[in-house]
Scaffold this motif. Structure first.
Motif, PDB file in Angstrom:
ATOM      1  N   TYR A 292       1.050  -1.203   0.140  1.00 17.02           N
ATOM      2  CA  TYR A 292      -0.136  -0.026   0.177  1.00 17.02           C
ATOM      3  C   TYR A 292       0.957   1.081   0.016  1.00 17.02           C
ATOM      4  O   TYR A 292       1.896   1.131   0.381  1.00 17.02           O
ATOM      5  CB  TYR A 292      -0.907   0.007   1.289  1.00 17.02           C
TER       6      TYR A 292
ATOM      7  N   GLN B  76       0.821   5.146   1.134  1.00 17.80           N
ATOM      8  CA  GLN B  76       0.021   6.273   1.693  1.00 17.80           C
ATOM      9  C   GLN B  76       0.508   7.497   1.940  1.00 17.80           C
ATOM     10  O   GLN B  76       1.967   7.826   2.159  1.00 17.80           O
ATOM     11  CB  GLN B  76      -0.167   5.879   3.292  1.00 17.80           C
TER      12      GLN B  76
ATOM     13  N   GLY C 268      -2.566  13.314   1.047  1.00 17.39           N
ATOM     14  CA  GLY C 268      -3.544  13.805  -0.053  1.00 17.39           C
ATOM     15  C   GLY C 268      -4.532  12.667  -0.401  1.00 17.39           C
ATOM     16  O   GLY C 268      -5.717  12.656  -0.566  1.00 17.39           O
ATOM     17  N   GLN C 269      -3.756  11.495  -0.615  1.00 18.31           N
ATOM     18  CA  GLN C 269      -4.770  10.269  -1.373  1.00 18.31           C
ATOM     19  C   GLN C 269      -4.904   9.193  -0.210  1.00 18.31           C
ATOM     20  O   GLN C 269      -5.708   8.437  -0.283  1.00 18.31           O
ATOM     21  CB  GLN C 269      -4.000   9.609  -2.342  1.00 18.31           C
TER      22      GLN C 269
ATOM     23  N   LEU D  82      -4.580   5.965   2.133  1.00 21.62           N
ATOM     24  CA  LEU D  82      -4.001   4.456   1.862  1.00 21.62           C
ATOM     25  C   LEU D  82      -4.692   4.034   0.745  1.00 21.62           C
ATOM     26  O   LEU D  82      -5.696   3.864   0.664  1.00 21.62           O
ATOM     27  CB  LEU D  82      -4.157   3.677   2.985  1.00 21.62           C
TER      28      LEU D  82
ATOM     29  N   PHE E 105      -4.387   0.695  -2.234  1.00 21.54           N
ATOM     30  CA  PHE E 105      -3.898  -0.436  -2.576  1.00 21.54           C
ATOM     31  C   PHE E 105      -2.994  -0.545  -3.925  1.00 21.54           C
ATOM     32  O   PHE E 105      -3.228   0.104  -4.839  1.00 21.54           O
ATOM     33  CB  PHE E 105      -5.086  -1.406  -2.925  1.00 21.54           C
TER      34      PHE E 105
ATOM     35  N   GLU F   1      -1.067  -7.237  -4.729  1.00 14.59           N
ATOM     36  CA  GLU F   1      -1.166  -8.483  -3.639  1.00 14.59           C
ATOM     37  C   GLU F   1      -0.534  -9.583  -4.349  1.00 14.59           C
ATOM     38  O   GLU F   1      -0.803  -9.869  -5.527  1.00 14.59           O
ATOM     39  CB  GLU F   1      -2.537  -8.656  -3.199  1.00 14.59           C
TER      40      GLU F   1
ATOM     41  N   LEU G 200       4.922   6.899   2.453  1.00 11.39           N
ATOM     42  CA  LEU G 200       5.132   5.831   3.183  1.00 11.39           C
ATOM     43  C   LEU G 200       4.434   4.590   2.502  1.00 11.39           C
ATOM     44  O   LEU G 200       3.147   4.417   2.292  1.00 11.39           O
ATOM     45  CB  LEU G 200       4.051   6.052   4.648  1.00 11.39           C
TER      46      LEU G 200
ATOM     47  N   LEU H 277       3.681   0.766   2.619  1.00  8.43           N
ATOM     48  CA  LEU H 277       3.237  -0.126   3.878  1.00  8.43           C
ATOM     49  C   LEU H 277       3.047  -1.570   3.035  1.00  8.43           C
ATOM     50  O   LEU H 277       2.448  -1.807   2.026  1.00  8.43           O
ATOM     51  CB  LEU H 277       1.927   0.240   4.417  1.00  8.43           C
TER      52      LEU H 277
ATOM     53  N   TYR I 142      -5.161  -8.513   8.330  1.00  5.50           N
ATOM     54  CA  TYR I 142      -3.891  -8.081   8.022  1.00  5.50           C
ATOM     55  C   TYR I 142      -2.992  -7.651   8.905  1.00  5.50           C
ATOM     56  O   TYR I 142      -3.405  -6.845   9.622  1.00  5.50           O
ATOM     57  CB  TYR I 142      -3.866  -7.496   6.735  1.00  5.50           C
TER      58      TYR I 142
ATOM     59  N   PHE J   1       0.052  -5.237   9.460  1.00  5.44           N
ATOM     60  CA  PHE J   1       0.937  -4.408   8.501  1.00  5.44           C
ATOM     61  C   PHE J   1       2.519  -4.275   9.240  1.00  5.44           C
ATOM     62  O   PHE J   1       2.541  -4.316  10.544  1.00  5.44           O
ATOM     63  CB  PHE J   1       0.519  -3.047   8.558  1.00  5.44           C
ATOM     64  N   GLY J   2       3.362  -3.974   8.521  1.00  8.96           N
ATOM     65  CA  GLY J   2       4.766  -3.641   9.107  1.00  8.96           C
ATOM     66  C   GLY J   2       4.689  -2.012   9.278  1.00  8.96           C
ATOM     67  O   GLY J   2       3.592  -1.353   8.975  1.00  8.96           O
ATOM     68  N   SER J   3       5.844  -1.516   9.906  1.00  9.14           N
ATOM     69  CA  SER J   3       6.115  -0.134   9.935  1.00  9.14           C
ATOM     70  C   SER J   3       5.983   0.707   8.848  1.00  9.14           C
ATOM     71  O   SER J   3       6.031   1.878   9.051  1.00  9.14           O
ATOM     72  CB  SER J   3       7.008   0.237  10.839  1.00  9.14           C
TER      73      SER J   3
ATOM     74  N   ARG K  37       9.563   4.891   4.814  1.00  6.32           N
ATOM     75  CA  ARG K  37       9.194   6.341   4.318  1.00  6.32           C
ATOM     76  C   ARG K  37      10.166   6.812   3.139  1.00  6.32           C
ATOM     77  O   ARG K  37      11.497   6.668   3.107  1.00  6.32           O
ATOM     78  CB  ARG K  37       9.462   7.272   5.446  1.00  6.32           C
TER      79      ARG K  37
END
Lengths: 110, 112
Positions: free
Chosen positions: B35, B37, B40-41, B43, B45, B48, B88, B90, B101, B103-105, B108
């Motif tokens: 993903y 992030q 403005g937009q 998160l 997708f 997969e 970012l 993810l 799901y 998620f990881g951290s 950036r």
């Protein structure tokens, strides 16, 4: 993919119960409802998931009425550390993706 | 148990360059998603993967690509970087059929 609508922001005092409602009028029969929490510069964290009626875990409860067109995330006795963005998502088998809306920014006030 | 690990944590690249981001899923999780992030937009997708096969792809240009290895680790690549790719990124993993799901951290990425 069902679209969700939730309040942009909410404020609450510490110790209060917080209810965040999400609308998903076009939910499909095989869709599940899932809530995630996200802190700044971190990935979303799974909170709770449900299909119908009520689901409860150690951090929250999820209420889903019979028509499933909405759901309510309930956070009991919030603390400052619950300040975050909360996302309501609807997804079904075979979608293999999560569609995030704008989320609800919850601010907990001392 | 170990969570989803993304490397690197931070990255600065110049316009026109390419970048590769890495994601190690939770042991036993065979589905890996990516993903993007941005303020403005939100998160969005990207794609997969499951058992080294891309099962779904979001609405991103072909400059964004990914792959998954036999050990379920995944990489995503962005070529010809643009300023708007600053975000970012993810990664999330899950057990097939489980919508919870993890998620990881994130990584950036800053494009200058």
């Amino acid at each position: 993919l069902a679209k969700t609508t939730q309040p942009i922001s909410m404020d609450s005092y510490e110790g209060q119960e917080v209810n965040i409602t999400c609308s998903h009028n076009n939910i499909a029969t095989n869709d599940y409802i899932t809530w995630y929490q996200q802190f700044p510069s971190q990935g979303p964290r799974f909170i709770i998931q449900g299909y119908k009626t009520k689901v409860t875990n150690e951090v929250a409860s999820l209420f889903i009425p019979a028509d499933r067109k909405s759901s309510t995330l309930s956070l009991p006795r919030v603390s400052l550390s619950d300040t975050a963005v909360y996302y309501c998502l609807v997804a079904g088998a075979g979608s293999y993706q999560l569609t995030f809306g704008k989320g609800t920014k919850l601010s907990v006030i001392p | 148990k170990a969570g989803v690990t993304q490397t690197p944590r931070y990255l600065i690249k110049t316009r026109g360059q390419q970048v590769t981001l890495s994601c190690s899923p939770i042991s036993g999780h065979r589905s890996v998603s990516w993903y993007q992030q941005t303020p403005g937009q939100g998160l969005q997708f990207l794609f997969e993967y499951f058992s080294e096969t891309q099962r779904n792809k979001g609405n991103f240009p072909g400059r964004f690509s990914g792959r998954q290895f036999s050990n379920s680790r995944s990489e995503m690549n962005v070529s010809t970087l643009e300023l708007g790719d600053s975000a970012l990124y993810l990664c999330a993993s899950s057990i097939e059929g489980d919508y919870g799901y993890t998620f990881g951290s994130g990584t950036r990425l800053t494009v200058v």
